[in-house]
Motif scaffolding. Structure first.
Motif, PDB file in Angstrom:
ATOM      1  N   GLU A 151      10.351 -40.463   9.782  1.00  0.00           N
ATOM      2  CA  GLU A 151      10.837 -40.287   8.407  1.00  0.00           C
ATOM      3  C   GLU A 151      10.022 -41.173   7.463  1.00  0.00           C
ATOM      4  N   ARG A 174       6.638 -39.701   7.133  1.00  0.00           N
ATOM      5  CA  ARG A 174       6.710 -38.489   6.289  1.00  0.00           C
ATOM      6  C   ARG A 174       6.816 -38.891   4.808  1.00  0.00           C
ATOM      7  N   LEU A 175       7.670 -39.850   4.529  1.00  0.00           N
ATOM      8  CA  LEU A 175       7.847 -40.319   3.146  1.00  0.00           C
ATOM      9  C   LEU A 175       6.547 -40.946   2.615  1.00  0.00           C
ATOM     10  N   GLN A 176       5.886 -41.705   3.495  1.00  0.00           N
ATOM     11  CA  GLN A 176       4.632 -42.364   3.097  1.00  0.00           C
ATOM     12  C   GLN A 176       3.567 -41.312   2.789  1.00  0.00           C
ATOM     13  N   VAL A 177       3.472 -40.285   3.667  1.00  0.00           N
ATOM     14  CA  VAL A 177       2.503 -39.195   3.454  1.00  0.00           C
ATOM     15  C   VAL A 177       2.807 -38.484   2.139  1.00  0.00           C
ATOM     16  N   LYS A 178       4.136 -38.200   1.913  1.00  0.00           N
ATOM     17  CA  LYS A 178       4.563 -37.527   0.683  1.00  0.00           C
ATOM     18  C   LYS A 178       4.188 -38.377  -0.536  1.00  0.00           C
ATOM     19  N   GLU A 179       4.451 -39.672  -0.438  1.00  0.00           N
ATOM     20  CA  GLU A 179       4.146 -40.611  -1.531  1.00  0.00           C
ATOM     21  C   GLU A 179       2.639 -40.642  -1.805  1.00  0.00           C
ATOM     22  N   GLU A 180       1.842 -40.688  -0.721  1.00  0.00           N
ATOM     23  CA  GLU A 180       0.381 -40.708  -0.894  1.00  0.00           C
ATOM     24  C   GLU A 180      -0.109 -39.417  -1.556  1.00  0.00           C
ATOM     25  N   LYS A 181       0.492 -38.294  -1.105  1.00  0.00           N
ATOM     26  CA  LYS A 181       0.132 -36.989  -1.673  1.00  0.00           C
ATOM     27  C   LYS A 181       0.460 -36.966  -3.169  1.00  0.00           C
ATOM     28  N   GLU A 182       1.636 -37.477  -3.504  1.00  0.00           N
ATOM     29  CA  GLU A 182       2.084 -37.549  -4.895  1.00  0.00           C
ATOM     30  C   GLU A 182       1.118 -38.423  -5.714  1.00  0.00           C
ATOM     31  N   LYS A 198      -2.053 -36.590  -6.331  1.00  0.00           N
ATOM     32  CA  LYS A 198      -1.845 -35.588  -7.389  1.00  0.00           C
ATOM     33  C   LYS A 198      -1.852 -36.250  -8.765  1.00  0.00           C
TER      34      LYS A 198
END
Length: 134
Positions: free
Chosen positions: A17, A20-28, A31
């Protein structure tokens, strides 16, 4: 042991989790960074267009001024030409007037001389007649 397994699984879940959150944060973040860069590029393109427009306007103004100066110079040249023509015309008229005056005086003088010559001849003839009569 079961509890240990559950804890391990729970730990893995949390780690997954977390990842996943870290990957999402990096993606954000990527962007956001990309949007920021695009806004910056757009701003630079706008400034470049504005600068080009300003340069173009300046060139047009300078060209307009150059054309105005040319027209002004041409008008002044034509005006000077008209004034010169006028001056020459005045000069010609004065010269013609002087010429007519000279011719008039010359004719008058010649007429007077001819009149004097006639009077002299007439007097001479009268004197000759008188001498013949005596």
């Amino acid at each position: 042991q079961q509890q240990q397994q559950q804890q391990q699984q729970q730990g893995k879940k949390e780690a997954n989790e977390q990842r996943r959150l870290q990957v999402k944060e990096e993606k954000e973040q990527r962007k956001k960074q990309k949007r920021k860069e695009e806004r910056q590029k757009e701003k630079e393109r706008r400034q470049e267009r504005e600068e080009q427009r300003r340069i173009q306007e300046q060139k047009e103004k300078e060209e307009e001024h150059r054309q105005w100066k040319l027209r002004k110079a041409e008008e002044q040249r034509k005006q000077a030409e008209r004034e010169e023509q006028w001056r020459l015309q005045e000069q010609r008229l004065r010269e013609e007037k002087r010429q007519r005056k000279r011719e008039r005086h010359a004719r008058r003088r010649q007429e007077q001389e001819e009149e004097q010559e006639r009077a002299r001849l007439e007097q001479q003839m009268q004197e000759q007649q008188q001498q013949q009569q005596q």
